[in-house]
Design an enzyme around this catalytic site. Sequence first.
Site, PDB file in Angstrom:
ATOM      1  N   ASP A  99      51.814  30.069  43.560  1.00  0.00           N
ATOM      2  CA  ASP A  99      50.454  29.766  42.938  1.00  0.00           C
ATOM      3  C   ASP A  99      49.608  28.886  43.939  1.00  0.00           C
ATOM      4  O   ASP A  99      50.056  28.288  44.910  1.00  0.00           O
ATOM      5  CB  ASP A  99      50.441  28.846  41.825  1.00  0.00           C
ATOM      6  CG  ASP A  99      49.543  28.895  40.848  1.00  0.00           C
ATOM      7  OD1 ASP A  99      49.322  29.576  39.632  1.00  0.00           O
ATOM      8  OD2 ASP A  99      48.240  28.375  41.207  1.00  0.00           O
ATOM      9  N   ASP A 145      48.032  31.229  48.881  1.00  0.00           N
ATOM     10  CA  ASP A 145      46.457  31.796  48.774  1.00  0.00           C
ATOM     11  C   ASP A 145      46.739  33.522  49.170  1.00  0.00           C
ATOM     12  O   ASP A 145      46.976  33.788  50.164  1.00  0.00           O
ATOM     13  CB  ASP A 145      45.628  31.493  49.759  1.00  0.00           C
ATOM     14  CG  ASP A 145      44.273  32.063  49.718  1.00  0.00           C
ATOM     15  OD1 ASP A 145      44.247  33.136  48.941  1.00  0.00           O
ATOM     16  OD2 ASP A 145      43.434  31.690  50.432  1.00  0.00           O
ATOM     17  N   ASN A 188      50.817  39.402  39.720  1.00  0.00           N
ATOM     18  CA  ASN A 188      50.330  38.882  38.804  1.00  0.00           C
ATOM     19  C   ASN A 188      49.021  38.275  38.567  1.00  0.00           C
ATOM     20  O   ASN A 188      48.251  38.342  37.872  1.00  0.00           O
ATOM     21  CB  ASN A 188      51.514  38.039  38.000  1.00  0.00           C
ATOM     22  CG  ASN A 188      50.735  37.082  36.620  1.00  0.00           C
ATOM     23  OD1 ASN A 188      50.404  37.796  35.660  1.00  0.00           O
ATOM     24  ND2 ASN A 188      50.676  36.081  36.827  1.00  0.00           N
ATOM     25  N   TYR A 235      35.927  43.363  37.853  1.00  0.00           N
ATOM     26  CA  TYR A 235      37.303  43.398  37.231  1.00  0.00           C
ATOM     27  C   TYR A 235      37.487  44.953  37.086  1.00  0.00           C
ATOM     28  O   TYR A 235      38.822  45.177  37.117  1.00  0.00           O
ATOM     29  CB  TYR A 235      37.216  42.606  35.899  1.00  0.00           C
ATOM     30  CG  TYR A 235      38.568  42.313  35.380  1.00  0.00           C
ATOM     31  CD1 TYR A 235      39.382  41.450  36.089  1.00  0.00           C
ATOM     32  CD2 TYR A 235      38.821  42.760  34.195  1.00  0.00           C
ATOM     33  CE1 TYR A 235      40.772  41.239  35.235  1.00  0.00           C
ATOM     34  CE2 TYR A 235      40.485  42.640  33.721  1.00  0.00           C
ATOM     35  CZ  TYR A 235      41.115  42.054  34.265  1.00  0.00           C
ATOM     36  OH  TYR A 235      42.516  41.701  33.770  1.00  0.00           O
ATOM     37  N   LYS A 256      40.984  46.700  38.708  1.00  0.00           N
ATOM     38  CA  LYS A 256      42.227  47.233  37.827  1.00  0.00           C
ATOM     39  C   LYS A 256      42.073  48.644  37.704  1.00  0.00           C
ATOM     40  O   LYS A 256      43.276  49.048  37.827  1.00  0.00           O
ATOM     41  CB  LYS A 256      42.064  46.512  36.345  1.00  0.00           C
ATOM     42  CG  LYS A 256      42.229  45.054  36.251  1.00  0.00           C
ATOM     43  CD  LYS A 256      43.624  44.608  36.720  1.00  0.00           C
ATOM     44  CE  LYS A 256      43.666  43.099  36.829  1.00  0.00           C
ATOM     45  NZ  LYS A 256      44.988  42.756  37.211  1.00  0.00           N
TER      46      LYS A 256
END
Length: 241
Positions: A37, A63, A90, A155, A159
């Site tokens: 993370d 990062d 993810n 977005y 995706k």
Amino acid sequence: MEELKDKVVLVTGGGRGLGEAISHTLSSAGAIVVVADIRDDLAHKVSGEVQANGFQALPLVLDITNEEQAQTAIDKIVSQYGRLDALINNAGTDLTVSIEELSIKDWDRILAVNLRAPFILSKLVLPVMKEQGSGHIINIASTASKRAWANASAYHASKWGLLGFSHALHVEARPYNIKVTALVAGGMQTPFLLDRFPDIDVSKLQDPKNVAATIRFLLSTPEGTVIPEMTVLPLGESSWP
């Protein structure tokens, strides 16, 4: 049941939301989970919880948009464990504004996290997985890769692109016994939605633990079988077939 016993799994965005659920679910199935993370506190919090439950986890501050950091992270994992069995791309981000309001800087940032970073990490783990003769890359797509709504252009672009990239990667990786899956997930009860849409109907969203269980299933499929794409939706989601 420890069907993933000692499998080394890198989870990006592992510090909260779906990533946190994945980390707990896979570790309880026997995997060694690398909780990556960008926030040090979240990576250590989740990995500490996993360890407190008697399972194996490694916190990793990363990062994912920085290719040097990504390479260092892969090298560290392989140096410590000798292998890397699965990559779960993810981590994701979004900004709810119109195309006219969306800055070029924010467009670049969203595409960098949601699409460029999965490419970088996949590119870096492929040689490792080829050498060990196996591996599994799971890209967390979204129903946003199948349809479109207002105020989410970057977005959607990321995706839809991630879904296409996943299928292309599947074609290139399968000769080396490396599986690639695009997981098209419907809305979840995670900060990704709840922080931005406080009035959202939570009953129409799925528990991220259910999606994490789907990922555990994908990683447990028999050798010789691959599922290139899977969709997992909340049962009550009425805007999707």
